[in-house]
Design a protein around this motif. Structure first.
Motif, PDB file in Angstrom:
ATOM      1  N   ILE A 170      -7.010  20.368 -17.823  1.00 12.94           N
ATOM      2  CA  ILE A 170      -7.422  21.164 -18.985  1.00 12.94           C
ATOM      3  C   ILE A 170      -6.636  20.629 -20.169  1.00 12.94           C
ATOM      4  N   ILE A 171      -7.324  19.984 -21.096  1.00  8.56           N
ATOM      5  CA  ILE A 171      -6.651  19.254 -22.161  1.00  8.56           C
ATOM      6  C   ILE A 171      -7.172  19.677 -23.526  1.00  8.56           C
ATOM      7  N   ARG A 172      -6.376  19.313 -24.550  1.00  3.45           N
ATOM      8  CA  ARG A 172      -6.733  19.588 -25.938  1.00  3.45           C
ATOM      9  C   ARG A 172      -6.970  18.266 -26.670  1.00  3.45           C
ATOM     10  N   GLY A 173      -7.780  18.317 -27.719  1.00  4.18           N
ATOM     11  CA  GLY A 173      -8.035  17.115 -28.500  1.00  4.18           C
ATOM     12  C   GLY A 173      -9.238  16.341 -28.007  1.00  4.18           C
ATOM     13  N   GLU A 174      -9.078  15.036 -27.860  1.00  6.48           N
ATOM     14  CA  GLU A 174     -10.174  14.178 -27.399  1.00  6.48           C
ATOM     15  C   GLU A 174     -10.362  14.303 -25.894  1.00  6.48           C
ATOM     16  N   LYS A 175     -11.609  14.225 -25.427  1.00  7.32           N
ATOM     17  CA  LYS A 175     -11.868  14.308 -24.000  1.00  7.32           C
ATOM     18  C   LYS A 175     -11.518  12.996 -23.318  1.00  7.32           C
ATOM     19  N   LEU A 176     -11.408  13.054 -21.997  1.00  3.23           N
ATOM     20  CA  LEU A 176     -11.105  11.861 -21.205  1.00  3.23           C
ATOM     21  C   LEU A 176     -12.373  11.018 -21.033  1.00  3.23           C
ATOM     22  N   LYS A 177     -12.289   9.752 -21.387  1.00  2.00           N
ATOM     23  CA  LYS A 177     -13.464   8.883 -21.300  1.00  2.00           C
ATOM     24  C   LYS A 177     -13.799   8.524 -19.857  1.00  2.00           C
ATOM     25  N   GLU A 178     -12.769   8.500 -18.985  1.00  2.05           N
ATOM     26  CA  GLU A 178     -12.999   8.047 -17.608  1.00  2.05           C
ATOM     27  C   GLU A 178     -13.389   9.192 -16.673  1.00  2.05           C
ATOM     28  N   GLU A 231      -1.428  14.503 -24.016  1.00  2.00           N
ATOM     29  CA  GLU A 231      -1.305  13.044 -23.903  1.00  2.00           C
ATOM     30  C   GLU A 231      -0.688  12.639 -22.570  1.00  2.00           C
ATOM     31  N   ASP A 232       0.324  13.387 -22.116  1.00  2.00           N
ATOM     32  CA  ASP A 232       0.951  13.090 -20.832  1.00  2.00           C
ATOM     33  C   ASP A 232      -0.009  13.358 -19.683  1.00  2.00           C
ATOM     34  N   ILE A 233      -0.775  14.432 -19.797  1.00  2.00           N
ATOM     35  CA  ILE A 233      -1.750  14.770 -18.755  1.00  2.00           C
ATOM     36  C   ILE A 233      -2.823  13.688 -18.666  1.00  2.00           C
ATOM     37  N   LYS A 234      -3.284  13.213 -19.818  1.00  2.00           N
ATOM     38  CA  LYS A 234      -4.320  12.184 -19.833  1.00  2.00           C
ATOM     39  C   LYS A 234      -3.845  10.916 -19.130  1.00  2.00           C
ATOM     40  N   ARG A 235      -2.578  10.582 -19.312  1.00  4.84           N
ATOM     41  CA  ARG A 235      -2.043   9.364 -18.702  1.00  4.84           C
ATOM     42  C   ARG A 235      -2.047   9.443 -17.185  1.00  4.84           C
ATOM     43  N   ILE A 245      -3.802  21.253 -10.540  1.00  7.84           N
ATOM     44  CA  ILE A 245      -4.235  21.472 -11.918  1.00  7.84           C
ATOM     45  C   ILE A 245      -3.174  20.938 -12.867  1.00  7.84           C
ATOM     46  N   ALA A 246      -3.613  20.205 -13.878  1.00  8.49           N
ATOM     47  CA  ALA A 246      -2.740  19.828 -14.992  1.00  8.49           C
ATOM     48  C   ALA A 246      -3.310  20.489 -16.235  1.00  8.49           C
ATOM     49  N   CYS A 247      -2.464  21.239 -16.947  1.00  9.23           N
ATOM     50  CA  CYS A 247      -2.979  22.078 -18.024  1.00  9.23           C
ATOM     51  C   CYS A 247      -2.129  21.948 -19.285  1.00  9.23           C
ATOM     52  N   SER A 257      -2.839  13.767 -31.732  1.00  7.80           N
ATOM     53  CA  SER A 257      -4.087  14.170 -32.376  1.00  7.80           C
ATOM     54  C   SER A 257      -3.916  15.456 -33.175  1.00  7.80           C
ATOM     55  N   MET A 258      -3.058  16.371 -32.696  1.00  9.06           N
ATOM     56  CA  MET A 258      -2.786  17.599 -33.433  1.00  9.06           C
ATOM     57  C   MET A 258      -2.069  17.283 -34.742  1.00  9.06           C
ATOM     58  N   HIS A 259      -1.049  16.441 -34.671  1.00  9.26           N
ATOM     59  CA  HIS A 259      -0.297  16.083 -35.878  1.00  9.26           C
ATOM     60  C   HIS A 259      -1.180  15.329 -36.869  1.00  9.26           C
ATOM     61  N   GLU A 260      -2.100  14.516 -36.368  1.00 15.59           N
ATOM     62  CA  GLU A 260      -3.006  13.780 -37.249  1.00 15.59           C
ATOM     63  C   GLU A 260      -3.932  14.731 -38.001  1.00 15.59           C
ATOM     64  N   LEU A 261      -4.411  15.769 -37.336  1.00 17.91           N
ATOM     65  CA  LEU A 261      -5.264  16.766 -37.995  1.00 17.91           C
ATOM     66  C   LEU A 261      -4.526  17.442 -39.138  1.00 17.91           C
ATOM     67  N   VAL A 262      -3.282  17.851 -38.867  1.00 17.72           N
ATOM     68  CA  VAL A 262      -2.486  18.544 -39.879  1.00 17.72           C
ATOM     69  C   VAL A 262      -2.151  17.612 -41.039  1.00 17.72           C
ATOM     70  N   ASP A 263      -1.715  16.382 -40.716  1.00 20.05           N
ATOM     71  CA  ASP A 263      -1.350  15.423 -41.768  1.00 20.05           C
ATOM     72  C   ASP A 263      -2.552  15.087 -42.648  1.00 20.05           C
ATOM     73  N   ASN A 264      -3.710  14.942 -42.027  1.00 13.03           N
ATOM     74  CA  ASN A 264      -4.912  14.617 -42.785  1.00 13.03           C
ATOM     75  C   ASN A 264      -5.290  15.760 -43.725  1.00 13.03           C
TER      76      ASN A 264
END
Length: 286
Positions: free
Chosen positions: A143-151, A130-134, A95-97, A188-195
């Motif tokens: 188990i990730i936050r933000g955008e889902k994995l496309k693959e 981001e590290d988990i997605k890579r 598991i990567a969480c 993606s978290m920082h982008e939400l806050v900055d926006n």
């Protein structure tokens, strides 16, 4: 050679330094150095060239690392086939969480899961999404936050509304100028806050940004009056009764963070992975 030795070589290649690898796998730097010397002695060849900045693979090292990757892959493959052939739920579950989910929800989830399936060995990695997605293909379940994995196949678990907290009130008709405390997270978290801050620059103006490593540290800094902090509801629900706060909204819609469980095709054929995914999907998080 043990399978752990091959895993260590792959981790050294990925991280690039002995110090960084020791930190990630939670053993001492001298222990990693000693184990690497043993492995190089076993093969009778230098695997890495030690430079001031990072480890570099030698030509022999490139061949050995290809072999290591194959050994680890075959080891996991036979474990998966054995788990599939057994009627009993057992085997290894990797598991990567996301760090936030691992702190807030995962201990209880794994406690319940292992009580039902005590023969399942949990191999857990936590970190920034981001590290988990890579490296997502290295795990049964992510188990990730933000955008889902496309693959991958991804199932939405919950939306996590964001709030901005402070020890001082948020005035309605006056510009609020305070430091902003930020914790390490994915872009993606920082982008939400900055926006959100951009669209509310007439109401709130961060004087400076204080960056800390963990979300718990961020909460403690805010509670000590050092500045404002944007926190998800999952880790701040109880704080709403005690500290001034406002929800993050844009165009009347709440700003939220999505949480997903993602996995590769065929993973649910493994009984241990399938049962864990079912436990996540059927759980109420907020």
């Amino acid at each position: 050679m043990k399978i752990e030795d091959y895993i260590l070589l792959l981790k050294l290649k990925e991280v690039g330094t002995i110090r960084g690898t020791a930190k990630q796998i939670l053993i001492s730097q001298p222990a990693v150095t000693q184990r690497l010397k043993y492995i190089e002695g076993y093969f009778g060849a230098d695997i890495f060239i030690r430079t001031p900045k990072r480890l570099m693979l030698t030509p022999s090292g490139e061949m050995i690392l290809k072999h290591a990757a194959l050994v680890v892959e075959q080891e996991q493959s036979i474990k998966n086939r054995l788990a599939q052939s057994s009627k009993e739920v057992q085997g290894t579950l990797s598991i990567a969480c996301s760090s936030l989910i691992s702190q807030r929800f995962l201990p209880e989830i794994l406690g319940e899961f292992t009580s039902h399936y005590p023969k399942v060995a949990i191999d857990l990695v936590t970190g920034i999404s981001e590290d988990i997605k890579r490296d997502h293909k290295n795990y049964h379940v992510c188990i990730i936050r933000g955008e889902k994995l496309k693959e991958s196949t991804c199932v939405h678990l919950f939306e996590d509304p964001l709030y901005i907290f402070d020890t001082e009130e948020f005035p309605r008709d006056k510009l609020k100028e305070r430091p902003l405390i930020s914790f390490s997270s994915d872009d993606s978290m920082h982008e939400l806050v900055d926006n959100w801050l951009y669209h509310h620059q007439n109401d709130i103006k961060p004087l400076k940004t204080i960056t800390v490593d963990q979300i718990e540290t961020c909460k403690q800094f805010m509670q000590q009056g050092l500045g404002m902090a944007v926190l998800p509801e999952s880790v701040s629900k109880w704080m709403k009764e005690e500290y001034p706060h406002i929800p993050l909204k844009l165009n009347g819609k709440a700003v939220t963070r999505d949480t997903w469980v993602c996995y590769q095709e065929g993973v649910r054929d493994l009984p241990q992975a399938n049962q864990f995914i079912e436990a996540l999907i059927n759980r109420t998080f907020l």
